[in-house]
Design a protein around this motif. Sequence first.
Motif, PDB file in Angstrom:
ATOM      1  N   VAL A  63       1.004  -3.359  -4.664  1.00 38.26           N
ATOM      2  CA  VAL A  63       0.160  -2.159  -4.671  1.00 38.26           C
ATOM      3  C   VAL A  63      -0.697  -2.148  -5.933  1.00 38.26           C
ATOM      4  N   TYR A  64      -0.116  -2.505  -7.075  1.00 36.24           N
ATOM      5  CA  TYR A  64      -0.855  -2.541  -8.335  1.00 36.24           C
ATOM      6  C   TYR A  64      -2.031  -3.513  -8.257  1.00 36.24           C
ATOM      7  N   TYR A  65      -1.744  -4.742  -7.817  1.00 33.08           N
ATOM      8  CA  TYR A  65      -2.788  -5.765  -7.799  1.00 33.08           C
ATOM      9  C   TYR A  65      -3.807  -5.541  -6.679  1.00 33.08           C
ATOM     10  N   LEU A  66      -3.366  -5.082  -5.526  1.00 33.82           N
ATOM     11  CA  LEU A  66      -4.323  -4.812  -4.441  1.00 33.82           C
ATOM     12  C   LEU A  66      -5.242  -3.642  -4.791  1.00 33.82           C
ATOM     13  N   THR A  67      -4.701  -2.626  -5.440  1.00 29.51           N
ATOM     14  CA  THR A  67      -5.535  -1.493  -5.859  1.00 29.51           C
ATOM     15  C   THR A  67      -6.573  -1.951  -6.878  1.00 29.51           C
ATOM     16  N   ASP A  68      -6.150  -2.794  -7.804  1.00 27.55           N
ATOM     17  CA  ASP A  68      -7.091  -3.324  -8.780  1.00 27.55           C
ATOM     18  C   ASP A  68      -8.155  -4.185  -8.109  1.00 27.55           C
ATOM     19  N   ALA A  69      -7.735  -5.025  -7.151  1.00 27.02           N
ATOM     20  CA  ALA A  69      -8.698  -5.867  -6.444  1.00 27.02           C
ATOM     21  C   ALA A  69      -9.703  -5.010  -5.669  1.00 27.02           C
ATOM     22  N   LEU A  73     -12.689  -3.142   1.470  1.00 26.35           N
ATOM     23  CA  LEU A  73     -12.087  -2.487   2.636  1.00 26.35           C
ATOM     24  C   LEU A  73     -10.760  -3.156   2.986  1.00 26.35           C
ATOM     25  N   ALA A  74     -10.713  -4.467   2.940  1.00 24.88           N
ATOM     26  CA  ALA A  74      -9.476  -5.181   3.247  1.00 24.88           C
ATOM     27  C   ALA A  74      -8.386  -4.855   2.230  1.00 24.88           C
ATOM     28  N   TYR A  75      -8.734  -4.806   0.951  1.00 18.62           N
ATOM     29  CA  TYR A  75      -7.745  -4.490  -0.073  1.00 18.62           C
ATOM     30  C   TYR A  75      -7.249  -3.053   0.060  1.00 18.62           C
ATOM     31  N   VAL A  76      -8.148  -2.123   0.306  1.00 17.12           N
ATOM     32  CA  VAL A  76      -7.747  -0.727   0.478  1.00 17.12           C
ATOM     33  C   VAL A  76      -6.859  -0.579   1.715  1.00 17.12           C
ATOM     34  N   ALA A  93      -3.109   0.860   1.872  1.00 19.53           N
ATOM     35  CA  ALA A  93      -2.764   1.950   2.788  1.00 19.53           C
ATOM     36  C   ALA A  93      -1.563   1.594   3.655  1.00 19.53           C
ATOM     37  N   VAL A  94      -1.507   0.367   4.120  1.00 17.52           N
ATOM     38  CA  VAL A  94      -0.369  -0.066   4.943  1.00 17.52           C
ATOM     39  C   VAL A  94       0.917  -0.035   4.118  1.00 17.52           C
TER      40      VAL A  94
END
Length: 150
Positions: free
Chosen positions: A20-26, A45-48, A52-53
């Motif tokens: 979650v930390y790294y995907l939010t940053d990405a 959009l893919a990272y968000v 979300a998932v």
Amino acid sequence: MRRGGHALAAVAGLAAAIPVYYLTDAAARALRGGTVAFAPAPAALAYVAGVAVLIRVLTVWPVAALACGVPLTAAGALFALDLDAAVGVAATLPWARAGGLPWPTGPAPWAAPGEPPGTLAGTTGLYALTGAFLVLSALLPARRRSILGG
């Protein structure tokens, strides 16, 4: 949930805090790249969507949501209260020297070298918002969670 189930949910929540930390940053970096280039940012959009998932899965188990939400909220609070200390802590995280992401980015314009992972997401309040959502979802009464869960 039995005691073993709580421990497993807590471990799952802590383990989920990393992606979650790294995907939010990405996502934040990809949005910045799209804004700078004045172009669409489909990677954002893919990272968000990935975040979300993960959040949706975590909200099913209150202990997991707390275990993930509390560190994210603490990171968000640290970025809000002491930016220099937060950037210093972020610089010690894994992949801090590789553009801040655990996967190869290539010549992506949003992978700013020297910017520790989480800096953009932390300064924009995304960690505080995500963590607070997870903590609040865990603190809802069981009857409200069942309404939200369908």
